[in-house]
Design a protein around this motif. Structure first.
Motif: not given
Length: 135
Positions: A60, A65, A67, A101
């Motif tokens: 990060k 990112l 999340t 992700t």
């Protein structure tokens, strides 16, 4: 007299034997260490989650990112096998991390503290989730 001629040859053979045995011992020791790493990764899930959170925090610092869904973090332990499957891993080495992700796969080198590569991913929702890194 013959014994004096054979002695240097015998010493050379012994030295070569010691060197070969030492190389085999080192190879076995490296393999044991590799297996220990694999077992250690499967062991303490709370410790693994903490390490994953630390890796995500470091990544990060380099990029945003998503999340909303907890990213998946995996340590690379057999990069040669991964390279055969996908060219995405060509710049990776054992010990680097793969962070997945919902939209991206990220290769991260913790030792150098740098992002190696990022590719879009497609997560297929079948009976088992499969991740396809940009091939």
């Amino acid at each position: 007299m013959k014994f004096k001629r054979l002695l240097p040859l015998l010493l050379i053979v012994l030295v070569v034997l010691v060197v070969v045995l030492d190389q085999q011992r080192r190879a076995a020791q490296a393999e044991v260490q590799q297996l220990s790493l694999k077992l250690g990764q499967q062991g303490n899930s709370a410790q693994n989650q903490e390490q994953a959170n630390q890796i995500i925090a470091k990544v990060k610092q380099h990029m945003d990112l998503d999340t909303s869904v907890q990213p998946t973090v995996a340590a690379i332990v057999d990069v040669d096998k991964l390279r055969k499957q996908n060219s995405f891993y060509n710049q990776a080495k054992n010990g680097d991390f793969l962070i997945v992700t919902p939209t991206r796969a990220i290769l991260y080198d913790e030792q150098a503290d740098k992002v190696i590569d990022v590719v879009p991913v497609q997560i297929q929702q079948n009976t088992s989730a499969a991740v396809t890194a940009g091939q």
